[in-house]
Scaffold this motif. Structure first.
Motif, PDB file in Angstrom:
ATOM      1  N   LEU A  35       0.930  -1.176  -0.015  1.00 12.59           N
ATOM      2  CA  LEU A  35       0.095  -0.056  -0.235  1.00 12.59           C
ATOM      3  C   LEU A  35       0.847   1.161   0.031  1.00 12.59           C
ATOM      4  O   LEU A  35       1.833   1.441   0.783  1.00 12.59           O
ATOM      5  CB  LEU A  35      -0.815   0.022   1.489  1.00 12.59           C
ATOM      6  CG  LEU A  35      -1.706  -1.260   1.583  1.00 12.59           C
ATOM      7  CD1 LEU A  35      -2.334  -1.070   2.849  1.00 12.59           C
ATOM      8  CD2 LEU A  35      -2.928  -1.274   0.326  1.00 12.59           C
ATOM      9  N   ASP A  36       0.413   2.214  -0.733  1.00 16.45           N
ATOM     10  CA  ASP A  36       1.455   3.446  -0.789  1.00 16.45           C
ATOM     11  C   ASP A  36       1.070   4.402   0.251  1.00 16.45           C
ATOM     12  O   ASP A  36       1.343   5.702   0.198  1.00 16.45           O
ATOM     13  CB  ASP A  36       1.216   4.085  -2.290  1.00 16.45           C
ATOM     14  CG  ASP A  36      -0.219   4.733  -2.675  1.00 16.45           C
ATOM     15  OD1 ASP A  36      -1.082   4.387  -1.822  1.00 16.45           O
ATOM     16  OD2 ASP A  36      -0.403   5.092  -3.725  1.00 16.45           O
ATOM     17  N   LYS A  37      -0.146   4.270   1.128  1.00 14.43           N
ATOM     18  CA  LYS A  37      -0.556   4.945   2.149  1.00 14.43           C
ATOM     19  C   LYS A  37      -1.239   4.130   3.281  1.00 14.43           C
ATOM     20  O   LYS A  37      -1.386   3.115   3.224  1.00 14.43           O
ATOM     21  CB  LYS A  37      -1.500   5.843   1.612  1.00 14.43           C
ATOM     22  CG  LYS A  37      -2.799   5.308   1.168  1.00 14.43           C
ATOM     23  CD  LYS A  37      -4.057   6.339   0.762  1.00 14.43           C
ATOM     24  CE  LYS A  37      -3.554   7.327  -0.551  1.00 14.43           C
ATOM     25  NZ  LYS A  37      -4.382   7.840  -1.081  1.00 14.43           N
ATOM     26  N   HIS A  38      -1.365   4.698   4.569  1.00 11.57           N
ATOM     27  CA  HIS A  38      -1.807   3.896   5.619  1.00 11.57           C
ATOM     28  C   HIS A  38      -3.193   3.741   5.430  1.00 11.57           C
ATOM     29  O   HIS A  38      -3.890   4.722   5.044  1.00 11.57           O
ATOM     30  CB  HIS A  38      -1.753   4.855   6.869  1.00 11.57           C
ATOM     31  CG  HIS A  38      -2.012   4.102   8.118  1.00 11.57           C
ATOM     32  ND1 HIS A  38      -3.066   3.853   8.539  1.00 11.57           N
ATOM     33  CD2 HIS A  38      -1.092   3.457   9.069  1.00 11.57           C
ATOM     34  CE1 HIS A  38      -3.157   3.254   9.555  1.00 11.57           C
ATOM     35  NE2 HIS A  38      -2.125   3.004  10.061  1.00 11.57           N
ATOM     36  N   PRO A  39      -3.740   2.379   5.554  1.00 12.63           N
ATOM     37  CA  PRO A  39      -5.023   2.137   5.252  1.00 12.63           C
ATOM     38  C   PRO A  39      -6.010   2.625   5.636  1.00 12.63           C
ATOM     39  O   PRO A  39      -7.417   2.849   5.299  1.00 12.63           O
ATOM     40  CB  PRO A  39      -5.146   0.593   5.549  1.00 12.63           C
ATOM     41  CG  PRO A  39      -3.774   0.308   6.490  1.00 12.63           C
ATOM     42  CD  PRO A  39      -2.804   1.516   6.071  1.00 12.63           C
ATOM     43  N   ASP A  40      -5.747   3.175   7.054  1.00 10.83           N
ATOM     44  CA  ASP A  40      -6.953   3.934   7.912  1.00 10.83           C
ATOM     45  C   ASP A  40      -6.850   5.337   7.860  1.00 10.83           C
ATOM     46  O   ASP A  40      -7.724   6.272   7.738  1.00 10.83           O
ATOM     47  CB  ASP A  40      -6.825   3.658   9.373  1.00 10.83           C
ATOM     48  CG  ASP A  40      -7.413   2.118   9.532  1.00 10.83           C
ATOM     49  OD1 ASP A  40      -8.262   1.588   9.125  1.00 10.83           O
ATOM     50  OD2 ASP A  40      -6.403   1.307   9.855  1.00 10.83           O
ATOM     51  N   THR A  41      -5.578   6.023   7.676  1.00 11.92           N
ATOM     52  CA  THR A  41      -5.514   7.486   7.913  1.00 11.92           C
ATOM     53  C   THR A  41      -5.101   7.963   6.619  1.00 11.92           C
ATOM     54  O   THR A  41      -5.035   9.320   6.641  1.00 11.92           O
ATOM     55  CB  THR A  41      -4.341   7.846   9.119  1.00 11.92           C
ATOM     56  OG1 THR A  41      -3.105   7.420   8.603  1.00 11.92           O
ATOM     57  CG2 THR A  41      -4.731   7.411  10.390  1.00 11.92           C
ATOM     58  N   ASN A  42      -4.657   7.238   5.776  1.00 16.71           N
ATOM     59  CA  ASN A  42      -4.501   7.731   4.369  1.00 16.71           C
ATOM     60  C   ASN A  42      -3.170   8.582   4.156  1.00 16.71           C
ATOM     61  O   ASN A  42      -2.877   9.421   3.283  1.00 16.71           O
ATOM     62  CB  ASN A  42      -5.693   8.457   3.745  1.00 16.71           C
ATOM     63  CG  ASN A  42      -6.701   7.353   3.362  1.00 16.71           C
ATOM     64  OD1 ASN A  42      -6.554   6.492   2.857  1.00 16.71           O
ATOM     65  ND2 ASN A  42      -7.991   7.790   3.572  1.00 16.71           N
ATOM     66  N   VAL A  43      -2.177   8.529   5.252  1.00 19.31           N
ATOM     67  CA  VAL A  43      -0.962   9.267   5.190  1.00 19.31           C
ATOM     68  C   VAL A  43      -0.222   8.681   3.917  1.00 19.31           C
ATOM     69  O   VAL A  43      -0.007   7.327   4.064  1.00 19.31           O
ATOM     70  CB  VAL A  43      -0.312   9.310   6.558  1.00 19.31           C
ATOM     71  CG1 VAL A  43       1.095   9.737   6.272  1.00 19.31           C
ATOM     72  CG2 VAL A  43      -1.032   9.739   7.591  1.00 19.31           C
ATOM     73  N   GLU A  44       0.249   9.560   3.315  1.00 20.95           N
ATOM     74  CA  GLU A  44       1.285   8.515   2.118  1.00 20.95           C
ATOM     75  C   GLU A  44       2.726   8.634   2.701  1.00 20.95           C
ATOM     76  O   GLU A  44       3.242   9.569   3.053  1.00 20.95           O
ATOM     77  CB  GLU A  44       1.286   9.753   0.794  1.00 20.95           C
ATOM     78  CG  GLU A  44      -0.208   9.715  -0.027  1.00 20.95           C
ATOM     79  CD  GLU A  44      -0.082  10.453  -1.145  1.00 20.95           C
ATOM     80  OE1 GLU A  44       0.993  11.029  -1.517  1.00 20.95           O
ATOM     81  OE2 GLU A  44      -1.163  10.627  -1.726  1.00 20.95           O
ATOM     82  N   TRP A  45       3.095   7.528   2.276  1.00 23.78           N
ATOM     83  CA  TRP A  45       4.570   7.371   2.684  1.00 23.78           C
ATOM     84  C   TRP A  45       5.735   8.066   2.101  1.00 23.78           C
ATOM     85  O   TRP A  45       6.620   8.702   2.999  1.00 23.78           O
ATOM     86  CB  TRP A  45       4.881   5.767   2.631  1.00 23.78           C
ATOM     87  CG  TRP A  45       4.091   4.849   3.240  1.00 23.78           C
ATOM     88  CD1 TRP A  45       3.120   4.118   2.711  1.00 23.78           C
ATOM     89  CD2 TRP A  45       3.572   4.790   4.674  1.00 23.78           C
ATOM     90  NE1 TRP A  45       2.392   3.220   3.649  1.00 23.78           N
ATOM     91  CE2 TRP A  45       2.709   3.980   4.994  1.00 23.78           C
ATOM     92  CE3 TRP A  45       3.899   5.483   5.799  1.00 23.78           C
ATOM     93  CZ2 TRP A  45       2.098   3.487   6.198  1.00 23.78           C
ATOM     94  CZ3 TRP A  45       3.490   5.046   7.245  1.00 23.78           C
ATOM     95  CH2 TRP A  45       2.651   4.231   7.359  1.00 23.78           C
TER      96      TRP A  45
END
Length: 394
Positions: A292-302
């Motif tokens: 995943l390119d982001k956190h699955p709950d908070t949608n923070v992009e790595w």
């Protein structure tokens, strides 16, 4: 045909694998066959004869041209143990004393009390950071919780009767066990059944990390290996084999371990910058997508973020390695705090499978490859593993 895992366990033990570690090796093989089934017998043979679980073909993207860059499963488990008799330093209680000098004093949380094992009747041994004014009686734990508000309680070794790690918190006159409200009866049950437990300061994560996931602390896993040297008088240097951060998710209560549904994102050891993607165990993916390119709950992009206080943490990791330089291989678990960092524990033979997806192939780094070859990684013929596997099919 199906694998008789009990038969395979006996066979890998007969090949010389550490008795206890062989059980973990076979369990992980079973997990791999469930998560990444391989129906093609030739592909399965190709992987096994090189020491890999067959599912690593998909997990790592293994090919004939790149497989030598990855640490294979069979050989990695056959290397156990990689540390010498100084391994005893990594006992959680002993580690506090060993790191109480050399510039490492602030890396460990405060240690309040050790609850003895069953043979010692679960007696309390009060440690160096225990508040001196608290009564030394059955009210001690309650009074300590009232004073500190939140405590970390962890087995000194193993799982200690299945209690596992406990975050004990007192908030608005309500007691919480791992963020779940409990009553005084449950509190007393924990108090009375703990054995071989250490009760310490609870380390709170830096607010930048809480912005990614607030409900449990982000823990870093950094695996360090000592560089081989022919000069027995030379000062020891260390190289990083693996570096990644673990964040909780809404799965299974929000714990950060990958085995509990958390996600892991690799980061650059030099800069602390996250890689572009995280991973989670396939069994926790509702749609089968485990990268995943982001956190699955908070949608923070790595790719737009990195670790706070990283330069300081790197400096402290170097000090820890120098202080423990009689050891060769260490998996450090770290929480980055507002003021610096706290070391939770050090593992002597940490997992290195999904880590090679998050952080890239381990043996592609020259010093790390030299370390593993110096330890004897190439001394084990994985065709023995393949033969044991085939003889365990029914």
């Amino acid at each position: 045909m199906a694998t008789n895992y009990d038969k395979l366990l006996d066979k890998v033990r007969n090949l010389g694998m550490d008795y206890r570690w062989a059980g973990m090796f076979v369990k992980k093989l079973r997990d791999d066959e469930n998560a990444f089934p391989v129906a093609d017998d030739e592909k399965k043979k190709w992987a096994l004869e090189r020491g890999f679980y067959p599912g690593r073909i998909e997990l790592y993207g293994l090919t004939e041209s790149n497989y030598r860059e990855y640490v294979p499963d069979y050989q990695y488990f056959m290397l156990h143990p990689m540390n010498n008799h100084f391994l005893k330093w990594l006992d959680k209680t002993t580690l506090k004393y060993v790191l109480n000098s050399g510039g490492c004093e602030e890396t460990m949380p405060d240690y309040y009390v050790y609850v003895e094992n069953e043979l010692c009747g679960g007696g309390y041994t009060y440690l160096m950071d225990c508040p001196s004014d608290l009564p030394k009686n059955e009210e001690f734990l309650w009074r300590l919780l009232c004073e500190k508000k939140v405590l970390a309680m962890k087995p000194n070794s193993g799982t200690s009767g299945g209690l596992g790690f406990i975050k004990l918190e007192l908030r608005d006159d309500t007691i919480y066990e791992n963020n779940k409200a409990i009553d005084k009866t449950r509190f007393e049950e924990i108090r009375d059944t703990m054995r071989n437990y250490i009760i310490t300061e609870y380390a709170h994560q830096h607010h930048d990390l809480a912005n990614v996931w607030p409900d449990s602390e982000c823990t870093l896993r950094v695996i360090m290996c000592k560089d081989p040297s022919d000069d027995k008088y030379a000062a020891r240097t260390w190289s990083c084999a693996v570096s990644y951060a673990r964040f909780g998710t809404s799965v299974n209560g929000g714990a950060s371990n990958l085995s509990s549904g958390g996600v892991g994102v690799g980061f650059d050891f030099e800069t602390g910058k996250y890689k572009d993607f995280c991973i989670r165990y396939k069994r926790y993916t509702p749609d089968g997508v485990w990268m995943l390119d982001k956190h699955p709950d908070t949608n923070v992009e790595w790719k737009t973020h990195g670790l706070p206080n990283w330069n300081y943490v790197r400096t402290q990791i170097d000090k820890i390695c120098q202080q423990l330089s009689s050891l060769d291989y260490m998996g450090l678990d770290i929480i980055i705090t507002e003021k610096g960092m706290k070391l939770c524990e050090i593992n002597s033979h940490p997992a290195i499978d999904y880590e090679q997806v998050m952080c890239g192939p381990t043996l592609s780094r020259e010093k790390v490859r030299q370390f593993f070859e110096h330890k004897g990684l190439r001394n084990f013929d994985a065709k023995d593993f393949y033969q044991a596997y085939m003889e365990s099919q029914e």
